[in-house]
Design a protein around this motif. Structure first.
Motif, PDB file in Angstrom:
ATOM      1  N   GLY A   1       0.813  -1.207   0.000  1.00  0.00           N
ATOM      2  CA  GLY A   1       0.000   0.000   0.000  1.00  0.00           C
ATOM      3  C   GLY A   1       0.850   1.262   0.000  1.00  0.00           C
ATOM      4  N   GLN A   2       1.916   1.254   0.790  1.00  0.00           N
ATOM      5  CA  GLN A   2       2.810   2.414   0.833  1.00  0.00           C
ATOM      6  C   GLN A   2       3.496   2.638  -0.509  1.00  0.00           C
ATOM      7  N   SER A   3       3.829   1.556  -1.210  1.00  0.00           N
ATOM      8  CA  SER A   3       4.476   1.698  -2.513  1.00  0.00           C
ATOM      9  C   SER A   3       3.544   2.347  -3.535  1.00  0.00           C
ATOM     10  N   LEU A   4       2.223   2.177  -3.368  1.00  0.00           N
ATOM     11  CA  LEU A   4       1.254   2.775  -4.301  1.00  0.00           C
ATOM     12  C   LEU A   4       1.176   4.294  -4.168  1.00  0.00           C
ATOM     13  N   LEU A   5       1.695   4.845  -3.084  1.00  0.00           N
ATOM     14  CA  LEU A   5       1.698   6.299  -2.953  1.00  0.00           C
ATOM     15  C   LEU A   5       2.562   6.950  -4.026  1.00  0.00           C
ATOM     16  N   LEU A   6       3.580   6.238  -4.504  1.00  0.00           N
ATOM     17  CA  LEU A   6       4.447   6.787  -5.556  1.00  0.00           C
ATOM     18  C   LEU A   6       3.660   7.108  -6.828  1.00  0.00           C
ATOM     19  N   PRO A   7       3.005   6.113  -7.480  1.00  0.00           N
ATOM     20  CA  PRO A   7       2.253   6.455  -8.693  1.00  0.00           C
ATOM     21  C   PRO A   7       1.095   7.410  -8.432  1.00  0.00           C
ATOM     22  N   GLY A   8       0.488   7.330  -7.243  1.00  0.00           N
ATOM     23  CA  GLY A   8      -0.624   8.214  -6.938  1.00  0.00           C
ATOM     24  C   GLY A   8      -0.200   9.676  -6.891  1.00  0.00           C
ATOM     25  N   ILE A   9       0.879   9.958  -6.192  1.00  0.00           N
ATOM     26  CA  ILE A   9       1.350  11.335  -6.057  1.00  0.00           C
ATOM     27  C   ILE A   9       1.861  11.862  -7.396  1.00  0.00           C
ATOM     28  N   VAL A  10       2.550  11.019  -8.164  1.00  0.00           N
ATOM     29  CA  VAL A  10       3.065  11.443  -9.473  1.00  0.00           C
ATOM     30  C   VAL A  10       1.918  11.831 -10.410  1.00  0.00           C
ATOM     31  N   ALA A  11       0.853  11.034 -10.416  1.00  0.00           N
ATOM     32  CA  ALA A  11      -0.292  11.356 -11.278  1.00  0.00           C
ATOM     33  C   ALA A  11      -0.953  12.663 -10.866  1.00  0.00           C
ATOM     34  N   MET A  12      -1.093  12.897  -9.570  1.00  0.00           N
ATOM     35  CA  MET A  12      -1.696  14.161  -9.128  1.00  0.00           C
ATOM     36  C   MET A  12      -0.793  15.348  -9.448  1.00  0.00           C
ATOM     37  N   ALA A  13       0.528  15.134  -9.438  1.00  0.00           N
ATOM     38  CA  ALA A  13       1.445  16.209  -9.823  1.00  0.00           C
ATOM     39  C   ALA A  13       1.249  16.577 -11.298  1.00  0.00           C
ATOM     40  N   ALA A  14       0.891  15.585 -12.133  1.00  0.00           N
ATOM     41  CA  ALA A  14       0.642  15.862 -13.551  1.00  0.00           C
ATOM     42  C   ALA A  14      -0.558  16.783 -13.746  1.00  0.00           C
ATOM     43  N   ALA A  15      -1.502  16.776 -12.796  1.00  0.00           N
ATOM     44  CA  ALA A  15      -2.653  17.679 -12.886  1.00  0.00           C
ATOM     45  C   ALA A  15      -2.191  19.138 -12.853  1.00  0.00           C
ATOM     46  N   LEU A  16      -1.151  19.424 -12.105  1.00  0.00           N
ATOM     47  CA  LEU A  16      -0.620  20.782 -12.049  1.00  0.00           C
ATOM     48  C   LEU A  16      -0.027  21.189 -13.388  1.00  0.00           C
ATOM     49  N   LEU A  17       0.616  20.242 -14.073  1.00  0.00           N
ATOM     50  CA  LEU A  17       1.158  20.528 -15.403  1.00  0.00           C
ATOM     51  C   LEU A  17       0.034  20.800 -16.395  1.00  0.00           C
ATOM     52  N   ALA A  18      -1.009  19.970 -16.333  1.00  0.00           N
ATOM     53  CA  ALA A  18      -2.131  20.131 -17.260  1.00  0.00           C
ATOM     54  C   ALA A  18      -2.838  21.464 -17.046  1.00  0.00           C
ATOM     55  N   LEU A  19      -2.792  21.968 -15.826  1.00  0.00           N
ATOM     56  CA  LEU A  19      -3.414  23.257 -15.525  1.00  0.00           C
ATOM     57  C   LEU A  19      -2.765  24.388 -16.320  1.00  0.00           C
ATOM     58  N   MET A  20      -1.514  24.174 -16.757  1.00  0.00           N
ATOM     59  CA  MET A  20      -0.780  25.209 -17.496  1.00  0.00           C
ATOM     60  C   MET A  20      -0.883  25.059 -19.007  1.00  0.00           C
ATOM     61  N   PHE A  21      -1.671  24.078 -19.496  1.00  0.00           N
ATOM     62  CA  PHE A  21      -1.849  23.941 -20.945  1.00  0.00           C
ATOM     63  C   PHE A  21      -2.345  25.272 -21.513  1.00  0.00           C
ATOM     64  N   ARG A  22      -1.753  25.676 -22.636  1.00  0.00           N
ATOM     65  CA  ARG A  22      -2.090  26.957 -23.245  1.00  0.00           C
ATOM     66  C   ARG A  22      -3.443  26.887 -23.945  1.00  0.00           C
ATOM     67  N   GLN A  23      -4.244  27.922 -23.773  1.00  0.00           N
ATOM     68  CA  GLN A  23      -5.519  28.023 -24.460  1.00  0.00           C
ATOM     69  C   GLN A  23      -5.368  28.974 -25.645  1.00  0.00           C
ATOM     70  N   GLY A  24      -6.428  29.091 -26.413  1.00  0.00           N
ATOM     71  CA  GLY A  24      -6.426  30.048 -27.497  1.00  0.00           C
ATOM     72  C   GLY A  24      -6.363  29.413 -28.852  1.00  0.00           C
ATOM     73  N   ALA A  25      -6.227  30.232 -29.866  1.00  0.00           N
ATOM     74  CA  ALA A  25      -6.256  29.748 -31.248  1.00  0.00           C
ATOM     75  C   ALA A  25      -5.040  28.913 -31.554  1.00  0.00           C
ATOM     76  N   ARG A  26      -5.263  27.882 -32.326  1.00  0.00           N
ATOM     77  CA  ARG A  26      -4.192  26.992 -32.742  1.00  0.00           C
ATOM     78  C   ARG A  26      -3.502  27.558 -33.964  1.00  0.00           C
ATOM     79  N   LYS A  27      -2.210  27.303 -34.073  1.00  0.00           N
ATOM     80  CA  LYS A  27      -1.489  27.716 -35.272  1.00  0.00           C
ATOM     81  C   LYS A  27      -2.063  27.002 -36.485  1.00  0.00           C
ATOM     82  N   SER A  28      -2.078  27.655 -37.597  1.00  0.00           N
ATOM     83  CA  SER A  28      -2.586  27.037 -38.821  1.00  0.00           C
ATOM     84  C   SER A  28      -1.596  26.041 -39.348  1.00  0.00           C
ATOM     85  N   GLN A  29      -2.112  25.011 -40.039  1.00  0.00           N
ATOM     86  CA  GLN A  29      -1.247  23.979 -40.608  1.00  0.00           C
ATOM     87  C   GLN A  29      -1.502  23.892 -42.090  1.00  0.00           C
TER      88      GLN A  29
END
Length: 501
Positions: free
Chosen positions: A473-501
């Motif tokens: 159970g204690q070992s599962l704290l590693l993947p759990g905390i890492v995944a929640m840390a990724a939520a902070l990264l996703a919070l910084m995803f840029r919004q707005g118009a996409r570059k044209s392709q």
């Protein structure tokens, strides 16, 4: 106008036909990233090895999968993604047969390396096809399918492994790939078109530096704990390997910036904030989803005495929820900012893993253990399409192969590190909790012997059930905390118009 509509419909139908053909093989290679987890005790017993040995069966595959990804994306650009995909598919299918026939763990690890190389040739081509064949307006739906396949595969792996171990033997987790591989080859030949090729040079020094860095880091982390972090593992120390890996990684980044030839990783891609953040986030996801299954399966089989099939079915809610919701979310992720899916997805996924670890006890009711996987599946369904679409949002046609290679590499790097780190966490936490029990017993030698038997795939003695449960159970704290840390990264995803392709 009518002619243009007909042409667009024809191209769309052609693109979807190609995608459905490609995801058969893509599903197969991702299943193999997690299928070993359910068969782990059976392989340990059948091939007379320990936890660290069977962890290497998985890590060897993940490492061989991850290291060449930077160049295999470029190979697809140069020789055609269809050609490279087919070569990888043939290698993967034949090496799967070799894995099933392996007489000892060393042979199995070598066969898994070859299998990983085949998977490495295949994986980036799927994402390249999506980026080059689907316009951005319809790419979200395609990424939803791609994400659903990725999410379901990494969760279905343990379930499929349990069924095969219980009915036919652990060898069949590999034998089953042979008929699926043949089917995938036929569908690719029938449905996948040749795409325009782009000429690229190959940065061989970059390939060497990245491969050496990855191997040193993973081997140092995984083997260090198995040797009590002694200064040396044979002639080379574990800490020396880890430090050397970090230095080699720094040298690789420097070389990519300094070389006048075409770099293996065009660092200009990382000027795009979304691409950079999505790559880090998917690495965190790869770490979490790979690391979480080992402690869960070991607990359910070795502590609670469930069969491989029943233990895998305890995780089935993840696969069911992810499979149903990921395509639906994929259709809508292009209409709504991706961060609004990714942030709650990562938080739900990580928090559910953490809760699972905190409730792990020798007598936790089974119905309670079924609740967190539901939310893991929901989080997973929200993560895959949103992060994938964010990463490819501004990739042009010329950068499709390089971008796909980088994205798949970071995901697999996370998976490799997850496999290595969870081995470290499980062994260290189980040892600490078991020592507490042994200290209170008059016969510590008997307790130590019992613990050694459990680590070799035998059922855990009852007096160690609570210690093993707490440690896992204690070992599962590693993947759990890492995944929640990724939520902070996703919070910084840029919004707005996409570059044209």
């Amino acid at each position: 106008m009518v002619k243009q509509d007909v042409t667009a419909q024809t191209e769309d139908k052609r693109a979807w036909g190609a995608l459905w053909a490609l995801v058969i093989g893509f599903f197969m290679i991702l299943v193999d990233s997690t299928i070993v987890s359910t068969a782990m005790p059976a392989i340990m017993h059948g091939l007379d090895t320990d936890i660290n040995g069977v962890i290497w069966v998985n890590s060897a595959y993940l490492l061989a999968f991850a290291v060449p990804l930077l160049i295999t994306g470029r190979l697809g650009d140069r020789f055609g993604p269809r050609t490279i995909y087919l070569i990888g598919l043939v290698i993967f299918t034949l090496s799967s047969l070799w894995c099933g026939l392996a007489p000892d763990v060393t042979t199995l690890i070598i066969a898994r390396v070859v299998q990983g190389l085949g998977a490495s040739l295949m994986s980036p081509q799927t994402m390249t096809f999506i980026t080059r064949m689907f316009p951005y307006a319809r790419r979200g739906a395609a990424m939803g399918v791609w994400g659903a396949v990725a999410g379901i595969a990494t969760l279905v792996g343990p379930i499929a492994g349990g069924v095969f171990v219980d009915t036919l033997g652990w060898e069949w987790i590999f034998f089953v790939n042979v008929p699926i591989g043949i089917l995938a080859i036929w569908r690719v030949l029938l449905k996948v078109p040749e795409l325009e090729r782009h000429s690229h040079s190959f940065d061989w020094l970059g390939v060497f530096l990245s491969a050496a860095a990855m191997f040193a880091l993973v081997f140092g982390i995984q083997e260090g704990n198995g040797h009590d972090w002694k200064p040396f593992i044979g002639p080379i120390g574990s800490w020396h390997l880890i430090i050397g890996g970090v230095l080699l990684l720094g040298a690789f980044i420097w070389w990519q910036a300094a070389t006048r030839a075409e770099p293996l990783v065009p660092l200009r891609l990382f000027k795009d904030k979304n691409f950079s953040l999505a790559n880090i986030a998917i690495a965190f996801m790869g770490l979490s989803i790979t690391a979480m299954s080992f402690p869960m399966i070991l607990y359910l089989q070795s502590v609670r005495g469930l069969t491989p099939t029943l233990s895998a079915l305890m995780l089935a809610p993840m696969a069911i929820v992810a499979g149903v919701l990921a395509p639906v979310i994929g259709k809508n992720v292009g209409k709504i900012e991706a961060k609004y899916f990714a942030v709650p997805g990562f938080f739900l996924f990580g928090a559910s893993i953490t809760v699972y670890g905190l409730i792990l006890r020798a007598d936790t009711p089974f119905w309670v253990l079924l609740i967190p996987p539901v939310f893991m599946g929901l989080g997973s369904a929200m993560i895959w399409p949103s992060v994938s679409l964010t990463a490819t949002r501004d990739l042009g046609q010329a950068d499709a192969g390089a971008g796909s290679g980088v994205y798949n590499t970071t995901r697999q790097v996370g998976a490799v590190l997850g496999s290595a780190l969870i081995a470290l966490m499980m062994e260290s936490r189980i040892a600490v909790e078991s020592e507490k029990v042994m200290a209170s017993m008059s016969s510590s030698a008997a307790a130590a012997s019992a613990g050694a038997g459990a680590s070799n795939g035998e059922p855990v003695p009852e007096f160690l059930h609570q210690a093993f449960s707490l440690g896992l159970g204690q070992s599962l704290l590693l993947p759990g905390i890492v995944a929640m840390a990724a939520a902070l990264l996703a919070l910084m995803f840029r919004q707005g118009a996409r570059k044209s392709q």
